[in-house]
Design a protein around this motif. Structure first.
Motif, short mmCIF file in Angstrom:
data_model
loop_
_atom_site.label_atom_id
_atom_site.label_comp_id
_atom_site.label_asym_id
_atom_site.label_seq_id
_atom_site.Cartn_x
_atom_site.Cartn_y
_atom_site.Cartn_z
N LYS A 94 0.83 -1.22 0.00
CA LYS A 94 0.00 0.00 0.00
C LYS A 94 0.86 1.27 0.00
N SER A 95 1.78 1.33 0.98
CA SER A 95 2.60 2.55 1.12
C SER A 95 3.52 2.72 -0.08
N THR A 96 3.99 1.58 -0.63
CA THR A 96 4.85 1.66 -1.80
C THR A 96 4.10 2.30 -2.96
N MET A 97 2.85 1.89 -3.12
CA MET A 97 2.05 2.46 -4.21
C MET A 97 1.87 3.97 -4.00
N LEU A 98 1.57 4.33 -2.76
CA LEU A 98 1.40 5.76 -2.45
C LEU A 98 2.68 6.55 -2.75
N ASP B 239 -1.91 8.75 3.95
CA ASP B 239 -1.37 7.46 4.37
C ASP B 239 -1.80 7.20 5.82
N GLU B 240 -2.73 6.30 6.00
CA GLU B 240 -3.27 5.98 7.32
C GLU B 240 -3.58 7.26 8.10
N PRO B 241 -4.44 8.09 7.58
CA PRO B 241 -4.65 9.39 8.20
C PRO B 241 -5.28 9.32 9.59
N VAL C 49 -4.53 5.45 1.87
CA VAL C 49 -4.02 4.12 2.17
C VAL C 49 -4.42 3.80 3.60
N THR C 50 -5.05 2.68 3.80
CA THR C 50 -5.48 2.36 5.16
C THR C 50 -5.70 0.86 5.30
N HIS C 51 -5.73 0.40 6.52
CA HIS C 51 -6.28 -0.95 6.72
C HIS C 51 -7.52 -0.85 7.61
N ASP C 52 -8.00 0.40 7.72
CA ASP C 52 -9.21 0.65 8.51
C ASP C 52 -10.41 0.63 7.57
N LEU C 53 -11.20 -0.46 7.67
CA LEU C 53 -12.33 -0.62 6.76
C LEU C 53 -13.38 0.46 6.96
#
Lengths: 795, 230
Positions: free
Chosen positions: B45-49, B167-169, B198-202
């Motif tokens: 995810k972060s790589t894409m960002l 990024d994971e705000p 980018v998150t893993h928070d649904l």
């Protein structure tokens, strides 16, 4: 058993941490090594100079087994056997000779004649008395060669060996090759040649004088030397002893020549050593204090404060030891040519750095590193881990806020204003950089000022370009020459008229020399009686005014001190039994006769010596006039009056060569070290700030803007360090020069003290900025190249 | 059809010897979309960002944003690209603690050459819009997490970027502050701002995004248009 194993493991972990610290922080390791290396080089050089300047005449005299009495005998009145027998006189401990000798006229390689010189024939330079030290080249191996004496009347440029000199007014081979130069502390000759060569020059009558050199069992006082002389004279026919010179007189003259040089060189030595100490302290303290966060991590992992201290002292000592060893080697290599120069001046034969100097400097530098690292790491080791971890991150908010506000209003780009405000947010770090720069700027300012002051002292003595006197003929017949008394001019007015009329004359002064006494001063005094319209330009005033007529004198500080007088007081002089009351109208800078010389108008002494006339004229030529050509033309013009003009040697003095070389060397080394200090701190700071740099770049800061920001962050430090360092350097120069002169009894004229022009001061101030910018360039480049993604991951 | 704002074509990013962080990913994001990139740690995810932001370059493939070939940009050009077209919001805010809130917000504009007065007016407007204008003179260290993230968003919007990357705000925020930031992002998108987060928070993804892209082991595992939860 378990405790021992635990200790072994701890040691192993400690060693690994030290190795990692040394290996991973390569820039810091290299900087510490380089700084210690340069500091040790400078200290070895400085220390050696200090050692070389300790009692140079006495050391040279002792090294050479100098002659307590240099005696000249009439060859017609005494035989060589009788002279050899004089070695058995009462009180004679050792002797050398008889050496045939003669006064000859020499002409230098460029055709310039030098005053008559005393040439002594010696088969070798060694012996039991007056072991001549070869300064350059080698000793004579046979006829056709000559060795010229350094430190005496011949002012020799470097690289004399191989030059062709000409002997005039002598029979036999007229051309002679300089085999080298040699130093005799006793100043027993102006030149030496092979016995066969002197015989050829003095044929067919042979040498007219012999030289004998004696060392006495007791020769500490003039009375003891006189007793020895009397005993020697008693062993030869009456009247055979033509002249004799006591080592005490030579010593007085030699000490007078180096009277100001010794404290100057000591000051340079001290500068080297002190700067080494300060710089090592600054860099090591900076290196350890910037590692505080790492120390916090080590403590969090279980390192005790003692282990932290050991780790960091070890980490500092490894590169420092390598640097110290390399520095000692470099210092030794650099000191050799410098000692060759001091040998030329002092007549010493110091061949290299004293072992103890190396040991003290290397040991001292390492102790300095260890103590500084210990103090800095002990402080960090005592911090609580959580505080240590917090150190070195983003500075405390609000610190330097005023500077940030102020700079943000400047009409320049934001990266520059951010950089300019940066030092105020980290004042302690900024002070460390300012200190490094200030040390560099102060050292350079001081070193240049010291060198310039010494150059000015020389200039004071080198004002005249041409000397006019009566010719001295030394035919092969007639009596042997006695003490050198210059002959008075019969018609000084005619001489002055010719000099004044000669094209290229800028000014002149006539001089008559003599001896007087003064009430309140026990010893006899040299007096210089001047005449002519331009005498004032040949002396530098310290206070008061120049002579305006008869009945006035100007003197230098030692005279005033010895007589307990000051400018404006009167003093009674006695010349040839006649008392003359004079007023002291001025204090001049004059080191002749150890500062015990009286300068007056020639009319003052005519009260006692009505026939007194100048014996020498000193002439200054107009700018752009060739002194050699002028002297030739003036000699032609003076021919009817029977006088001759000789150009005075203005070749760069050995002393000036040394000082200029040292100034350049020390300035360069200290600037490099100051730059390394800045590099060290900015590198560490850039590493610490890599995350913030990443943020800046993520927000769109270009590499050029990043470079500008990092460089701007040292601009304020550079300017502050430059200004502070220059001010301190000027203050040091004035204080040290004044104290140095005062230590030998002199006060200095303003021309020697005020040596900095405004442009130079501006240059030194800006040099701080240059040091800062150069030191920050490398880390600025790294900051610009740092990849944002990597920087943002760095936490 | 709406033109693509972001176009990733066969993008692979490989670090050293390990497996690629991204493998032949192709993705297109239209202007005005709000896309949530989801996936577990190490999914890329972060790589894409970073690739879209021009903070990193792909090993192979192309990245085009707003017509700019980001993968071809040098350091300086990439910095200029970011400050002109991209607004970045980080999990840990990445505010500069030695600058005031206002100075932090003004910084991207000033780097782009905007005068202090103009930048100040724009910053005041943004801080007022995001409800943190009373903290303009304060230092970030004195603000709550939610307030800091609002400041970070204000800074990201300073140069009116075509694309807001987050990024994971909400990753470093408490629940209330997280919800606050979610509302803010939703409002921004409603105003037409293109957002990639980018998150893993649904919950964040469902609240703010109109489309989710699932990454797994560096590949796009799912690309789903969704109804935003209001």
């Amino acid at each position: 058993m378990a405790a021992r194993s635990e200790a072994r493991t701890a040691m192993s972990v400690l060693a690994r941490v030290v190795r990692a610290g040394v290996g991973r922080r390569r820039v810091q390791t290299i900087v510490v090594g380089l700084v210690v290396m340069i500091a040790v080089t400078s200290a070895v050089l400085g220390g050696s100079l200090m050692v070389a300047s300790q009692g140079p005449f006495d050391r040279a005299f002792s090294q050479q087994q100098g002659a307590h009495l240099t005696a000249r005998f009439d060859a017609v009145a005494v035989t060589e056997a009788q002279l050899a027998g004089s070695a058995n006189a009462a009180g004679v401990a050792a002797s050398a000779g008889p050496f045939p000798s003669a006064e000859l006229n020499l002409t230098g390689p460029k055709g310039n004649p030098v005053p008559p010189v005393n040439v002594v024939a010696r088969a070798d330079a060694g012996g039991t008395v007056d072991r001549i030290s070869i300064v350059e080249g080698r000793w004579v191996t046979g006829p056709g060669e000559i060795v010229l004496a350094t430190g005496g009347r011949l002012q020799l440029p470097p690289d004399v060996s191989g030059q062709r000199w000409t002997v005039t007014a002598a029979r036999g081979a007229r051309s002679v090759t300089a085999a080298g130069t040699g130093g005799s502390a006793s100043q027993t000759a102006d030149a030496w040649t092979a016995p066969a060569q002197l015989t050829a020059w003095t044929a067919p009558d042979g040498p007219r004088t012999y030289q004998m050199l004696y060392r006495f069992t007791a020769a500490d006082t003039a009375e003891q030397v006189q007793a020895g002389q009397t005993a020697v004279a008693a062993t030869v026919p009456a009247g055979a002893l033509a002249s004799a010179v006591s080592w005490l007189d030579v010593r007085r003259e030699a000490t007078g020549e180096t009277i100001l040089l010794v404290p100057f060189l000591i000051a340079f030595g001290v500068l080297g050593v002190v700067m080494a100490v300060l710089i090592i302290g600054n860099v090591i303290a900076g290196a350890v204090s910037t590692a505080t966060r790492r120390i916090g991590i080590l403590k969090a992992l279980g390192f005790t404060p003692a282990q932290v201290v050991r780790a960091y002292v070890g980490q500092a000592l490894i590169p420092a030891t390598v640097g110290a060893v390399l520095g000692a080697v470099a210092g030794n290599l650099l000191t050799v040519p410098i000692l060759a120069q001091t040998n030329r001046i002092y007549g010493t034969s110091d061949s290299g750095v004293e072992l103890w100097v190396d040991a003290v400097v290397v040991g001292g530098a390492l102790v300095m590193v260890a103590v500084t690292a210990l103090a800095a790491s002990a402080r960090a080791g005592r911090l609580r881990s959580v505080d240590a971890l917090a150190v070195g991150r983003t500075p405390r908010p609000g610190r330097g806020q005023w500077a940030a506000r102020l700079t943000s209003r400047l009409p320049i780009s934001r990266p520059l204003t951010l950089g300019l405000a940066h030092p105020f947010a980290r004042p302690v770090r900024a002070v460390s950089i300012v200190a490094a720069i200030a040390f560099g700027a102060a050292s350079v300012t001081f070193a240049v000022g010291l060198g310039t002051s010494l150059n000015r002292v020389q200039e004071v003595e080198d004002i005249a370009d041409v000397q006019v006197g009566m010719p001295r003929e030394f035919g092969m017949g007639g009596p042997p020459p006695g003490p050198r008394e210059p002959e008075q001019f019969d018609d000084p007015a005619a001489i002055e008229k010719v000099i004044a009329a000669q094209a290229g004359t800028s000014g002149y002064m006539g001089v008559a020399r003599g001896e007087i006494t003064a009430v309140g001063i026990a010893a006899a005094l040299d007096v210089v009686a001047v005449t002519g319209p331009d005498s004032a330009r040949y002396y530098q005033m310290v206070s008061g005014t120049w002579l305006t007529g008869p009945g006035q004198i100007v003197v230098s500080t030692p005279f005033l001190t010895a007589a307990g007088k000051q400018v404006g007081d009167s003093v009674v002089l006695n010349d040839s039994g006649v008392d003359i009351t004079v007023k002291i109208v001025g204090e001049v800078f004059n080191t002749d006769s150890d500062g015990m010389q009286v300068v007056t108008d020639i009319a003052t002494l005519r009260a006692a010596e009505p026939e007194l006339a100048p014996s020498t004229y000193y002439v200054t030529v107009r700018s752009g006039t060739d002194a050699g050509a002028y002297a030739k033309a003036l000699t032609t013009a003076l021919d009817p009056a029977g006088a001759v003009a000789d150009p005075l040697n203005h070749e760069p003095d050995e002393m000036i060569i040394i000082i200029n070389a040292l100034t350049g060397l020390l300035s360069l080394m200290l600037m490099v070290v100051a730059g390394l200090g800045v590099l060290n701190t900015v590198v560490l700071e850039t590493r610490e700030r890599v995350h913030d740099l990443g943020v800046h770049k993520a927000l769109g800061m270009t590499p050029r803007q990043t470079t500008a920001m990092v460089i701007a962050s040292v601009v304020v430090n550079g300017l502050a360090g430059g200004v502070v360092g220059t001010a301190v350097g000027v203050l040091l120069q004035r204080t040290v020069i004044t104290e140095m002169a005062s230590s030998v009894g002199f006060r200095l004229p303003d021309s020697v003290l005020d040596v900095y022009s405004p442009v130079e001061l501006l240059f030194f101030g800006l040099a701080g900025l240059v040091i800062a910018v150069v030191g920050a360039l490398l880390p600025a480049g790294w900051a610009a190249k740092t990849r944002v993604a990597v920087a943002l991951r760095t936490e | 059809m709406t033109a693509s704002l972001i176009e990733l074509n066969d993008v692979t990013r490989r670090y050293d010897e390990g497996p690629p962080a991204l493998r032949e990913v192709s993705l297109s994001v239209a202007a005005g979309e709000a896309v949530a990139i989801l996936g577990p740690s190490g999914s890329g995810k972060s790589t894409m960002l970073n690739l879209v932001a021009g903070l990193d370059r792909p090993s192979t493939g192309t990245v085009t944003v707003d017509g700019v070939r980001v993968d071809k940009l040098g350091e300086a050009a990439s910095a200029r690209y970011r400050r002109a077209r991209i607004g970045l919001v980080f999990q840990f805010f990445n505010l500069l603690d030695d600058l005031t809130v206002a100075d932090n917000v003004m910084l991207p504009a000033q780097l782009a050459g905007m005068g202090r007065g103009t930048a100040q007016r724009r910053a005041t407007e943004l801080l007022g819009r995001l409800g943190v204008d009373r903290h303009a003179s304060a230092y970030p260290g004195r603000l709550s997490g939610g307030e800091r993230q609002r400041v970070a968003v204000a800074r990201a919007l300073m140069n009116r970027p075509a694309l807001l990357l987050a990024d994971e705000p909400t990753g470093a925020l408490d629940t209330a502050s997280g919800e606050d930031v979610m509302r803010l992002l939703t409002e921004l998108h409603a105003d037409g701002q293109t957002i990639v987060l980018v998150t893993h928070d649904l919950v964040l993804a469902e609240t703010c995004a109109t489309r989710t892209v699932q990454l797994r082991d560096g590949r796009v595992a799912a690309d789903t248009a969704m109804e935003r939860v209001r």
